[in-house]
Design a protein around this motif. Sequence first.
Motif, PDB file in Angstrom:
ATOM      1  N   LEU A  14      -5.203  15.249  15.823  1.00 50.35           N
ATOM      2  CA  LEU A  14      -5.313  16.398  16.728  1.00 50.35           C
ATOM      3  C   LEU A  14      -6.724  16.973  16.693  1.00 50.35           C
ATOM      4  N   VAL A  15      -7.048  17.719  17.748  1.00 47.46           N
ATOM      5  CA  VAL A  15      -8.306  18.457  17.817  1.00 47.46           C
ATOM      6  C   VAL A  15      -7.978  19.861  18.335  1.00 47.46           C
ATOM      7  N   PRO A  16      -8.603  20.913  17.743  1.00 46.45           N
ATOM      8  CA  PRO A  16      -8.375  22.271  18.247  1.00 46.45           C
ATOM      9  C   PRO A  16      -9.052  22.456  19.602  1.00 46.45           C
ATOM     10  N   VAL A  17      -8.397  23.261  20.449  1.00 46.48           N
ATOM     11  CA  VAL A  17      -8.878  23.481  21.814  1.00 46.48           C
ATOM     12  C   VAL A  17      -8.877  24.969  22.128  1.00 46.48           C
ATOM     13  N   ILE A  18      -9.989  25.441  22.658  1.00 42.06           N
ATOM     14  CA  ILE A  18     -10.123  26.826  23.108  1.00 42.06           C
ATOM     15  C   ILE A  18     -10.106  26.804  24.634  1.00 42.06           C
ATOM     16  N   ALA A  19      -9.280  27.649  25.232  1.00 38.65           N
ATOM     17  CA  ALA A  19      -9.237  27.781  26.688  1.00 38.65           C
ATOM     18  C   ALA A  19      -9.955  29.063  27.077  1.00 38.65           C
ATOM     19  N   GLN A  20     -10.998  28.931  27.884  1.00 42.70           N
ATOM     20  CA  GLN A  20     -11.839  30.055  28.298  1.00 42.70           C
ATOM     21  C   GLN A  20     -11.904  30.082  29.821  1.00 42.70           C
ATOM     22  N   GLU A  21     -11.714  31.273  30.382  1.00 48.06           N
ATOM     23  CA  GLU A  21     -11.832  31.392  31.842  1.00 48.06           C
ATOM     24  C   GLU A  21     -13.266  31.074  32.264  1.00 48.06           C
ATOM     25  N   HIS A  22     -13.388  30.211  33.248  1.00 48.07           N
ATOM     26  CA  HIS A  22     -14.718  29.777  33.671  1.00 48.07           C
ATOM     27  C   HIS A  22     -15.510  30.892  34.330  1.00 48.07           C
ATOM     28  N   VAL A  28      -8.723  32.892  26.468  1.00 48.54           N
ATOM     29  CA  VAL A  28      -7.339  33.283  26.726  1.00 48.54           C
ATOM     30  C   VAL A  28      -6.324  32.588  25.822  1.00 48.54           C
ATOM     31  N   MET A  29      -6.750  31.481  25.185  1.00 41.19           N
ATOM     32  CA  MET A  29      -5.759  30.734  24.433  1.00 41.19           C
ATOM     33  C   MET A  29      -6.413  29.776  23.447  1.00 41.19           C
ATOM     34  N   PHE A  30      -5.676  29.434  22.399  1.00 41.07           N
ATOM     35  CA  PHE A  30      -6.033  28.392  21.448  1.00 41.07           C
ATOM     36  C   PHE A  30      -4.831  27.466  21.324  1.00 41.07           C
ATOM     37  N   ALA A  31      -5.082  26.164  21.281  1.00 40.55           N
ATOM     38  CA  ALA A  31      -3.993  25.196  21.143  1.00 40.55           C
ATOM     39  C   ALA A  31      -4.554  23.910  20.546  1.00 40.55           C
ATOM     40  N   TRP A  32      -3.749  22.871  20.555  1.00 37.13           N
ATOM     41  CA  TRP A  32      -4.125  21.564  20.000  1.00 37.13           C
ATOM     42  C   TRP A  32      -3.920  20.485  21.046  1.00 37.13           C
ATOM     43  N   MET A  33      -4.704  19.420  20.948  1.00 39.82           N
ATOM     44  CA  MET A  33      -4.529  18.243  21.798  1.00 39.82           C
ATOM     45  C   MET A  33      -4.582  16.990  20.934  1.00 39.82           C
ATOM     46  N   TYR A  49      -1.407  20.049  26.486  1.00 37.01           N
ATOM     47  CA  TYR A  49      -1.616  20.250  25.056  1.00 37.01           C
ATOM     48  C   TYR A  49      -0.578  19.470  24.266  1.00 37.01           C
ATOM     49  N   TRP A  50      -0.756  19.463  22.941  1.00 33.49           N
ATOM     50  CA  TRP A  50       0.232  18.894  22.037  1.00 33.49           C
ATOM     51  C   TRP A  50       0.910  20.056  21.330  1.00 33.49           C
ATOM     52  N   SER A  51       2.219  20.146  21.484  1.00 34.86           N
ATOM     53  CA  SER A  51       2.990  21.190  20.801  1.00 34.86           C
ATOM     54  C   SER A  51       3.344  20.691  19.410  1.00 34.86           C
ATOM     55  N   ARG A  52       2.763  21.336  18.396  1.00 39.72           N
ATOM     56  CA  ARG A  52       3.058  20.930  17.017  1.00 39.72           C
ATOM     57  C   ARG A  52       4.488  21.288  16.642  1.00 39.72           C
ATOM     58  N   SER A  53       5.019  22.391  17.173  1.00 37.94           N
ATOM     59  CA  SER A  53       6.387  22.788  16.816  1.00 37.94           C
ATOM     60  C   SER A  53       7.426  21.888  17.495  1.00 37.94           C
ATOM     61  N   ARG A  54       7.178  21.513  18.751  1.00 38.90           N
ATOM     62  CA  ARG A  54       8.132  20.658  19.478  1.00 38.90           C
ATOM     63  C   ARG A  54       7.827  19.173  19.321  1.00 38.90           C
ATOM     64  N   ARG A  59       2.692  20.469  28.966  1.00 40.01           N
ATOM     65  CA  ARG A  59       1.874  20.720  30.148  1.00 40.01           C
ATOM     66  C   ARG A  59       1.853  22.218  30.393  1.00 40.01           C
ATOM     67  N   LYS A  60       0.712  22.837  30.176  1.00 38.14           N
ATOM     68  CA  LYS A  60       0.603  24.296  30.324  1.00 38.14           C
ATOM     69  C   LYS A  60       1.127  24.695  31.695  1.00 38.14           C
ATOM     70  N   GLY A  61       2.087  25.605  31.697  1.00 45.33           N
ATOM     71  CA  GLY A  61       2.680  26.076  32.945  1.00 45.33           C
ATOM     72  C   GLY A  61       3.897  25.300  33.389  1.00 45.33           C
ATOM     73  N   GLU A  62       4.353  24.352  32.572  1.00 47.90           N
ATOM     74  CA  GLU A  62       5.496  23.530  32.988  1.00 47.90           C
ATOM     75  C   GLU A  62       6.764  24.362  33.190  1.00 47.90           C
ATOM     76  N   GLU A  63       6.906  25.443  32.440  1.00 43.03           N
ATOM     77  CA  GLU A  63       8.056  26.334  32.625  1.00 43.03           C
ATOM     78  C   GLU A  63       7.676  27.590  33.401  1.00 43.03           C
ATOM     79  N   SER A  64       6.501  28.126  33.111  1.00 41.41           N
ATOM     80  CA  SER A  64       6.101  29.419  33.669  1.00 41.41           C
ATOM     81  C   SER A  64       5.423  29.314  35.033  1.00 41.41           C
ATOM     82  N   GLY A  65       4.845  28.150  35.323  1.00 44.11           N
ATOM     83  CA  GLY A  65       4.050  28.016  36.539  1.00 44.11           C
ATOM     84  C   GLY A  65       2.609  28.457  36.350  1.00 44.11           C
ATOM     85  N   HIS A  66       2.271  28.959  35.159  1.00 45.46           N
ATOM     86  CA  HIS A  66       0.923  29.457  34.874  1.00 45.46           C
ATOM     87  C   HIS A  66       0.035  28.330  34.346  1.00 45.46           C
TER      88      HIS A  66
END
Length: 128
Positions: A14-22, A28-33, A49-54, A59-66
């Motif tokens: 895995l690699v850590p990932v920072i999501a920043q508004e362009h 806005v977020m930190f996650a893993w890939m 992203y890669w969900s470590r818990s699941r 896919r960011k927004g797969e449930e929320s649409g965001h």
Amino acid sequence: MNWLDEIHWDADGLVPVIAQEHDTGDVVMFAWMNREALQLSQDTRQAVYWSRSRKRLWRKGEESGHVQKIHEIRLDCDEDVILLKIEQVGGIACHTGRHSCFFKKLENENWLVDQPVIKNPEDIYKHE
């Protein structure tokens, strides 16, 4: 050499990932890939992203649409952190219904919430 081989993946692949508004520069977020998530993100220009818990791709927004539309993918100088410059669709990155996951600020040794809930998470994640 494949561009993915230049990344210093951790022991779990895995690699850590920072999501920043362009446009605003807000983080806005930190996650893993993992490799597959980063390749899919590059191919689709939407954050995966890669969900470590699941233990699966998320896919960011797969449930929320965001979803997060990717404008740039950057690699830090040590080649072990990814920065995504993104457009956060819907303005909500956090599962709590806030703009950013970083909504707690330390003041006088207390964590203060300084961002409002934009949308109730129960309205975002409809569980049947």
